[in-house]
Scaffold this active site. Sequence first.
Site, PDB file in Angstrom:
ATOM      1  N   GLY A  45      -6.439  15.710 -15.540  1.00 31.43           N
ATOM      2  CA  GLY A  45      -6.419  15.153 -16.886  1.00 31.43           C
ATOM      3  C   GLY A  45      -7.509  14.107 -17.033  1.00 31.43           C
ATOM      4  N   GLN A  50     -11.332   6.505 -20.632  1.00 36.49           N
ATOM      5  CA  GLN A  50     -11.861   6.571 -19.255  1.00 36.49           C
ATOM      6  C   GLN A  50     -13.366   6.860 -19.221  1.00 36.49           C
ATOM      7  OE1 GLN A  50      -8.495   9.310 -17.875  1.00 36.49           O
ATOM      8  NE2 GLN A  50      -8.826   8.064 -16.055  1.00 36.49           N
ATOM      9  N   CYS A  94      -5.094   8.331 -10.391  1.00 33.53           N
ATOM     10  CA  CYS A  94      -5.859   8.094 -11.622  1.00 33.53           C
ATOM     11  C   CYS A  94      -7.330   8.072 -11.255  1.00 33.53           C
ATOM     12  CB  CYS A  94      -5.445   6.754 -12.242  1.00 33.53           C
ATOM     13  SG  CYS A  94      -6.284   6.409 -13.801  1.00 33.53           S
ATOM     14  N   LEU A  95      -8.127   8.792 -12.040  1.00 39.14           N
ATOM     15  CA  LEU A  95      -9.556   8.845 -11.729  1.00 39.14           C
ATOM     16  C   LEU A  95     -10.217   7.486 -11.960  1.00 39.14           C
ATOM     17  CD1 LEU A  95     -10.338  12.359 -13.254  1.00 39.14           C
ATOM     18  CD2 LEU A  95     -10.012  11.780 -10.842  1.00 39.14           C
ATOM     19  N   HIS A 136       0.895  10.451 -18.756  1.00 41.09           N
ATOM     20  CA  HIS A 136      -0.104   9.579 -18.120  1.00 41.09           C
ATOM     21  C   HIS A 136      -1.338   9.457 -19.032  1.00 41.09           C
ATOM     22  CE1 HIS A 136      -2.481   8.404 -14.317  1.00 41.09           C
ATOM     23  NE2 HIS A 136      -3.437   8.639 -15.202  1.00 41.09           N
ATOM     24  N   GLU A 137      -1.777  10.602 -19.587  1.00 44.72           N
ATOM     25  CA  GLU A 137      -2.993  10.575 -20.425  1.00 44.72           C
ATOM     26  C   GLU A 137      -2.745   9.854 -21.757  1.00 44.72           C
ATOM     27  OE1 GLU A 137      -5.558  11.204 -18.892  1.00 44.72           O
ATOM     28  OE2 GLU A 137      -4.639  12.285 -17.232  1.00 44.72           O
ATOM     29  N   HIS A 140      -2.991   6.230 -21.392  1.00 39.77           N
ATOM     30  CA  HIS A 140      -4.370   5.711 -21.399  1.00 39.77           C
ATOM     31  C   HIS A 140      -4.808   5.337 -22.817  1.00 39.77           C
ATOM     32  CE1 HIS A 140      -6.087   5.933 -17.392  1.00 39.77           C
ATOM     33  NE2 HIS A 140      -5.687   7.178 -17.197  1.00 39.77           N
TER      34      HIS A 140
END
Length: 172
Positions: A45, A50, A94-95, A136-137, A140
């Site tokens: 994702g 981000q 998480c990236l 999660h996304e 963000h």
Amino acid sequence: MKRPILIHPDPRLKKVVDPVTDVTDELRKVADDMLETMYDAPGIGLAGPQIGLMSRLIVLDCVKDENESPRPLVMFNPKVIAASDEKSVYEEGCLSIPEQYAEVERPAEVTVEWMDRDGNPQSETFDKLWATCVQHEIDHLDGKLFIDYLSPMKRQMMTRKSQKLKRERARA
Ligand code: K1U
Ligand code: ZN
């Protein structure tokens, strides 16, 4: 085109970002770039903030099995409209907080409404990893990171590690 991914801590990752009013060609191109960036990372994702895009856009594809066809989803203005009482726990990453993972409890099933890349309304109920990832996304987009669900001590430890890694990457 791949885009650089912001690393925590960064003030842009803590902001509530704006709804998309019009799905333009420019935004469709950003969505394609986000999918390319996500697959390359690799990740399942990615959310607008981000990559420094302060708009409510997320992409995801939780198909992990190489024998299964990919299922890239592009969601503008995604919104959870129903969540199950039942919870599930997944080890999240998480990236924007590389190389760190922690268990997070979230609703096991969520129904999400969004606008697709053609501007058409969509809705779907997600479970398992898809449910975790879409929540999660969406977090963000509201300036929330998975470490915000952890104890202050764990959060501080992971923030410090991420800060160190960010400094090292900047020097390299
Ligand atoms: O939003 C992000 O930072 C992407 C993140 C999404 C996510 C992972 C796990 C649980 C919830 C949400 C990632 O993709 S981290 C990388 C990752 O999980 C992964 C990488 C390669 C293969 C499979 C998973
Ligand atoms: Zn993340």
